[in-house]
Design a protein around this motif. Structure first.
Motif, PDB file in Angstrom:
ATOM      1  N   ASN A  86       0.850  -1.196   0.000  1.00 50.02           N
ATOM      2  CA  ASN A  86       0.000   0.000   0.000  1.00 50.02           C
ATOM      3  C   ASN A  86       0.884   1.244   0.000  1.00 50.02           C
ATOM      4  N   SER A  87       0.769   2.013  -1.072  1.00 51.31           N
ATOM      5  CA  SER A  87       1.566   3.239  -1.151  1.00 51.31           C
ATOM      6  C   SER A  87       0.829   4.324  -0.387  1.00 51.31           C
ATOM      7  N   VAL A  88       1.401   4.734   0.728  1.00 53.25           N
ATOM      8  CA  VAL A  88       0.691   5.665   1.603  1.00 53.25           C
ATOM      9  C   VAL A  88       0.706   7.079   1.036  1.00 53.25           C
ATOM     10  N   ARG A  89      -0.216   7.884   1.538  1.00 50.82           N
ATOM     11  CA  ARG A  89      -0.323   9.282   1.097  1.00 50.82           C
ATOM     12  C   ARG A  89       0.539  10.166   1.999  1.00 50.82           C
ATOM     13  N   PHE A  90       1.097  11.191   1.411  1.00 53.47           N
ATOM     14  CA  PHE A  90       1.874  12.161   2.186  1.00 53.47           C
ATOM     15  C   PHE A  90       1.329  13.551   1.901  1.00 53.47           C
ATOM     16  N   GLU A  91       0.579  14.072   2.847  1.00 55.66           N
ATOM     17  CA  GLU A  91      -0.029  15.380   2.655  1.00 55.66           C
ATOM     18  C   GLU A  91       1.053  16.461   2.540  1.00 55.66           C
ATOM     19  N   GLY A  92       0.911  17.306   1.538  1.00 56.44           N
ATOM     20  CA  GLY A  92       1.807  18.456   1.407  1.00 56.44           C
ATOM     21  C   GLY A  92       3.150  18.164   0.766  1.00 56.44           C
ATOM     22  N   ILE A  93       3.467  16.907   0.519  1.00 57.85           N
ATOM     23  CA  ILE A  93       4.785  16.562  -0.043  1.00 57.85           C
ATOM     24  C   ILE A  93       4.655  16.411  -1.567  1.00 57.85           C
ATOM     25  N   THR A  94       5.502  17.130  -2.295  1.00 55.21           N
ATOM     26  CA  THR A  94       5.453  16.985  -3.760  1.00 55.21           C
ATOM     27  C   THR A  94       6.192  15.705  -4.164  1.00 55.21           C
ATOM     28  N   THR A  95       5.899  15.252  -5.363  1.00 53.59           N
ATOM     29  CA  THR A  95       6.561  14.044  -5.861  1.00 53.59           C
ATOM     30  C   THR A  95       8.076  14.241  -5.892  1.00 53.59           C
ATOM     31  N   PHE A  96       8.512  15.441  -6.308  1.00 53.10           N
ATOM     32  CA  PHE A  96       9.960  15.683  -6.365  1.00 53.10           C
ATOM     33  C   PHE A  96      10.586  15.582  -4.970  1.00 53.10           C
ATOM     34  N   ASP A  97       9.924  16.195  -3.999  1.00 51.18           N
ATOM     35  CA  ASP A  97      10.416  16.109  -2.619  1.00 51.18           C
ATOM     36  C   ASP A  97      10.455  14.664  -2.144  1.00 51.18           C
ATOM     37  N   TYR A  98       9.427  13.928  -2.524  1.00 50.59           N
ATOM     38  CA  TYR A  98       9.346  12.530  -2.098  1.00 50.59           C
ATOM     39  C   TYR A  98      10.466  11.705  -2.734  1.00 50.59           C
ATOM     40  N   LEU A  99      10.677  11.922  -4.032  1.00 49.22           N
ATOM     41  CA  LEU A  99      11.707  11.146  -4.732  1.00 49.22           C
ATOM     42  C   LEU A  99      13.101  11.460  -4.202  1.00 49.22           C
ATOM     43  N   THR A 100      13.296  12.712  -3.798  1.00 46.04           N
ATOM     44  CA  THR A 100      14.631  13.105  -3.309  1.00 46.04           C
ATOM     45  C   THR A 100      14.686  13.128  -1.784  1.00 46.04           C
ATOM     46  N   LEU A 101      13.605  12.723  -1.148  1.00 47.74           N
ATOM     47  CA  LEU A 101      13.502  12.726   0.319  1.00 47.74           C
ATOM     48  C   LEU A 101      13.915  14.078   0.895  1.00 47.74           C
ATOM     49  N   GLY A 102      13.357  15.114   0.281  1.00 48.07           N
ATOM     50  CA  GLY A 102      13.622  16.474   0.775  1.00 48.07           C
ATOM     51  C   GLY A 102      15.072  16.876   0.664  1.00 48.07           C
ATOM     52  N   GLY A 103      15.795  16.312  -0.281  1.00 46.10           N
ATOM     53  CA  GLY A 103      17.195  16.685  -0.496  1.00 46.10           C
ATOM     54  C   GLY A 103      18.177  15.666   0.050  1.00 46.10           C
TER      55      GLY A 103
END
Lengths: 243, 319
Positions: A86-103
């Motif tokens: 199950n791929s959980v939802r992350f409120e407020g996090i963009t896909t780019f942020d998610y892919l890069t884990l916020g840098g």
């Protein structure tokens, strides 16, 4: 090498895994095949070290070292990761942020675009938020893209095809092959024999045990002939125990 | 806008505080943008554009302003309200009256910055009147001192006439809160719409109290009141969301999500739903607890520590 040795796991008085033994060598593509309710996702969570899935018996070894008591983060540091079912939802996090884990993951915009493209989504998704505005299938693809952004030794893909249409089996196979070329061991958990075709070795699971193992084509065919029509995997516990 | 020479230094400090709170100080001097700059108990800068009328003056320990958006005017650029206090201790009182005339449309960006105050009480009272089919959006961002000595008391009462729309977004997430007492209520007439959204992050011994109240008094009125609070350390938070369904076909939704981190937090939420017309529909959602474990596991499996993952999730929630 990642090994599960004599693993037994009981949750809420239900025995989910029963003296399970598995072995995953480096750089190979594995598949764990089985009907719904046979314990496949439990194996995935247990290998990743999710708290609720700590075995009562047996050991998990990584290159001979006992990692049974290590948690999720510690195992990730050792090179094990997972795309949960199950791929959980992350409120407020963009896909780019998610892919890069916020840098935290040092990657360029182009790297993120490419990973997304390989998972079957265009770059417009980079700005979108990984929340309820995306379908489960879209989040699943983003999860697969995120796996491509990491450099891990063992990747567990728990039902990567769930929520994704048939056309996407090729996407999943492609991702597995890319990871394999990097030298990553992939462990794909599925109930679809088509996915098993794109692997080097298959485990067939029934009632929390390895019921059979070997060449993927043979296991896929075995699964199709026997397991696919079996609606009562729990009834097989007795058969499994007698083996 | 021209800042008089007497206030040049003060403006410089206010602009610095404004930038700290995330504002773009160059907007405050832009003649095409209507703005009010308040420092302590003085208005040190004021600019209006076509369609906007502003009256202002001083009062004991503060200032007042009446802002009127003339009928049918759609104000292209947001009106900037910059409120600062340069001293370490004191009290500041600000009263705003907003009149958004029929069919007008406007948005406000309000920044309240008190980065140097160690013991300040800031009291804000706002009366909002939104005319028929008029639209007002108010984005209110606060930037307090890290000493935790700011007490903010904010009371907003709004009336939205038939077909009008009102949105109020309150945010205090970048610094310590200190003590916060916010009350917002709205009286919604026929087919009027309101949305309240508050996002606050408390730490150390911050105290947070929010009351958001929707009065669905006109047929077909709609309202949402949502509060999101992250409470860490010894933060105390009391959140009350209310909705009163007093008219047919009115709909209201209230929601409160409180994320806790730390075993000494003390948080509560109280939803209040009251219907006096059986054709009204009200709903509520509420949650209090730690960050979702599935989210944590997903991120930790990618190599984030629990603290990193928690911070990542919280930043997203407050965005």
């Amino acid at each position: 090498m990642l090994e599960l040795k004599n693993i037994s796991l009981t949750i809420d008085e239900n025995k989910i895994l029963n003296n399970l033994n598995m072995r995953f060598d480096e750089g190979k593509r594995y598949v764990i095949l089985g009907n719904n309710g046979t314990g496949k996702s439990t194996i995935a969570n247990l290998m990743m070290g999710v708290k609720k899935y700590h075995p009562q018996e047996g050991k998990i070894l990584l290159n001979g070292k006992d990692i049974t008591d290590l948690g999720v983060y510690e195992r990730a540091k050792l090179g094990i990761t997972i795309a949960f079912q199950n791929s959980v939802r992350f409120e407020g996090i963009t896909t780019f942020d998610y892919l890069t884990l916020g840098g935290k993951v040092k990657a360029s915009l182009e790297d993120a675009k490419k990973a997304l493209e390989l998972a079957g989504l265009n770059s417009d998704y980079l700005k979108r938020r990984v929340d309820s505005s995306l379908s489960g299938g879209e989040r699943k693809r983003i999860e697969l893209a995120s796996i491509l952004m990491l450099e891990m030794k063992y990747v567990i893909l728990d039902e990567p095809d769930s929520g994704i249409d048939m056309m996407s089996l090729e996407t999943i196979s492609n991702i597995i092959n890319i990871l394999n070329k990097r030298g990553t061991t992939t462990i794909t958990i599925t109930h679809r024999e088509e996915i098993a075709q794109n692997s080097d070795y298959a485990y067939l699971i029934c009632a929390g045990r390895v019921f059979n193992e070997g060449a993927p084509e043979k296991m896929a065919s075995y699964y199709k002939e026997l397991c696919d029509r079996c609606d009562h995997p729990n009834d097989l516990l007795k058969i499994a125990e007698s083996r | 806008m021209q800042i008089s020479a007497n206030y040049a230094n003060e403006f410089e400090k206010i602009a610095e505080a404004y930038e700290k709170s995330g504002g773009d100080a160059s907007n405050l001097l832009d003649k095409s943008i209507s703005s009010i700059i308040i420092s302590g108990d003085k208005i040190i800068g004021l600019n209006t554009v076509k369609g906007v009328e502003i009256e202002s003056g001083t009062q004991e320990k503060g200032v007042w302003a009446k802002i009127r958006i003339l009928k049918g005017n759609k104000i292209e650029k947001p009106i900037h309200l910059c409120t600062g206090f340069l001293g370490k201790e004191g009290e500041q009182r600000v009263n705003f009256d907003f009149f958004i005339e029929d069919d007008a449309e406007v948005s406000f960006i309000s920044h309240c910055s008190f980065p140097w105050s160690t013991k300040l009480t800031h009291k804000m009272v706002a009366n909002v009147h939104i005319g028929k089919n008029a639209v007002m959006t108010y984005n209110d961002e606060h930037f307090h001192s890290e000493a935790g000595g700011v007490t903010l008391i904010s009371d907003t009462h709004a009336v939205v006439e038939d077909g009008g729309k009102y949105e109020n977004n309150f945010e205090l997430t970048k610094t310590r809160v200190g003590t916060l007492k916010v009350r917002m209520d709205v009286d919604l007439k026929k087919n009027a719409v309101a949305k309240f959204d508050s996002k606050i992050r408390g730490k150390e011994d911050d105290e947070i109290s929010i009351v958001e109240s929707l009065g669905l008094n006109g047929e077909g009125a709609h309202g949402i009141a949502k509060s999101t609070v992250v409470a860490t350390d010894r933060t105390r938070a009391r959140i009350i969301n209310e909705a009163f369904g007093n008219a047919p076909y009115s709909k209201g939704h209230i929601e409160c999500n409180e994320i806790t981190k730390g075993d000494k937090v003390d948080v509560s939420t109280l939803p209040v739903l009251k219907v006096t017309n059986d054709l009204s529909e009200l709903t509520h959602e509420a949650s209090i607890g730690r960050v979702n474990s599935e989210q944590l596991d997903t991120l930790m499996a990618k190599g984030m520590s629990e603290d990193e993952a928690t911070e990542f999730i919280i930043r997203g929630i407050l965005r």
